[in-house]
Design a protein around this motif. Structure first.
Motif, mmCIF file in Angstrom:
data_model
loop_
_atom_site.group_PDB
_atom_site.id
_atom_site.type_symbol
_atom_site.label_atom_id
_atom_site.label_comp_id
_atom_site.label_asym_id
_atom_site.label_seq_id
_atom_site.Cartn_x
_atom_site.Cartn_y
_atom_site.Cartn_z
ATOM 1 N N LYS A 1 15.755 3.765 44.794
ATOM 2 C CA LYS A 1 17.120 3.636 44.264
ATOM 3 C C LYS A 1 17.684 4.951 43.727
ATOM 4 C CE LYS A 1 16.629 1.027 40.879
ATOM 5 N NZ LYS A 1 16.747 1.292 39.452
ATOM 6 N N SER A 2 16.911 5.610 42.892
ATOM 7 C CA SER A 2 17.414 6.846 42.272
ATOM 8 C C SER A 2 17.606 7.942 43.318
ATOM 9 C CB SER A 2 16.477 7.322 41.162
ATOM 10 O OG SER A 2 16.331 6.297 40.211
ATOM 11 N N ASP B 1 22.854 2.700 37.617
ATOM 12 C CA ASP B 1 21.494 2.564 38.162
ATOM 13 C C ASP B 1 20.702 1.651 37.227
ATOM 14 O OD1 ASP B 1 18.744 3.019 38.673
ATOM 15 O OD2 ASP B 1 19.045 5.117 39.215
HETATM 16 MG MG MG Z 1 14.916 4.739 38.864
#
Ligand code: MG
Ligand code: AMP
Length: 196
Positions: free
Chosen positions: A15-16, A86
């Motif tokens: 994701k990041s 996030d």
């Molecule tokens: Mg992350």
């Protein structure tokens, strides 16, 4: 108007990484805000933890207080500029899965999109083993699958309490990352156009 795109995915899904790459390419100006960072700041201020992976082991009551505080700070930021948030659809605590956006929190954040990044359980397992900075839970592929299934269900409930659309993006090995980033860029550009 506050403008938030929520990006979720279980730990180790990438994701990041996807978020960082998408941000370099989108025409839209987003400020990336990590829910865990804001919560961690609040938790450290209250002298509750010294590492971010301790937060999900705090009492449920304390986690929910920190979560709501973080949500209010994020709302303030989103009044100034579009936010790409996030975070997690659900958090695996020792007692069970906790919703990342209980009713009072999803109503505060009111996102335009909920993006779910997914990969196969074996891909996720491999990525977790390679990430030594984090204290990741050790899970089987079946447990990872169940967590991803739950996150889809959680996203539906969040859409019930906001105007969010749900988008699932797959992040597979080899060419997957490139495609995943392209898909996220497309959503971010469209989301901002739609809002204008
Ligand atoms: Mg992350
Ligand atoms: P991350 O770095 O994204 O894995 O997030 C670190 C930690 O922040 C998670 O393990 C949770 O304890 C907490 N966290 C992140 N997002 C949320 C959320 N929406 N609700 C509650 N806790 C969260």
């Amino acid at each position: 108007m506050p403008f938030v795109v929520v990006i979720t995915g279980i730990p180790g899904v990438g994701k990041s990484t996807i978020t960082k790459l998408a941000l370099q390419r989108t025409r839209a100006k987003f400020r990336v805000v990590n829910f865990g960072d804001i919560m961690f700041e609040e938790a450290v201020k209250a002298k509750l933890v010294t590492h971010r992976d301790e937060m999900r082991k705090l009492s449920l009551k304390v986690q929910r207080e920190l979560q709501l505080k973080a949500a209010q700070r994020i709302l303030e930021i989103s009044r100034e500029e579009p936010v790409l948030l996030d975070t997690h659809a659900t958090i695996k605590t020792p007692l069970g899965y906790m919703l990342g956006f209980p009713k009072e929190v999803i109503e505060v954040i009111n996102p335009k999109f909920i993006v779910i990044i997914e990969a196969t359980p074996s891909e996720i397992l491999g990525r977790r083993l390679r990430d030594l900075k984090r204290d990741r839970d050790v899970e089987t592929e079946e447990q990872i699958q169940r967590h991803q299934d739950l996150n889809r269900a959680a996203a539906i409930s969040y859409a019930m309490h906001s105007n969010a659309l749900i988008k699932i993006i797959e992040n597979h090995e080899d060419k997957g990352l490139e495609e995943a980033v392209n898909e996220l860029v497309k959503i971010l550009d469209l989301a901002v156009e739609e809002d204008a």
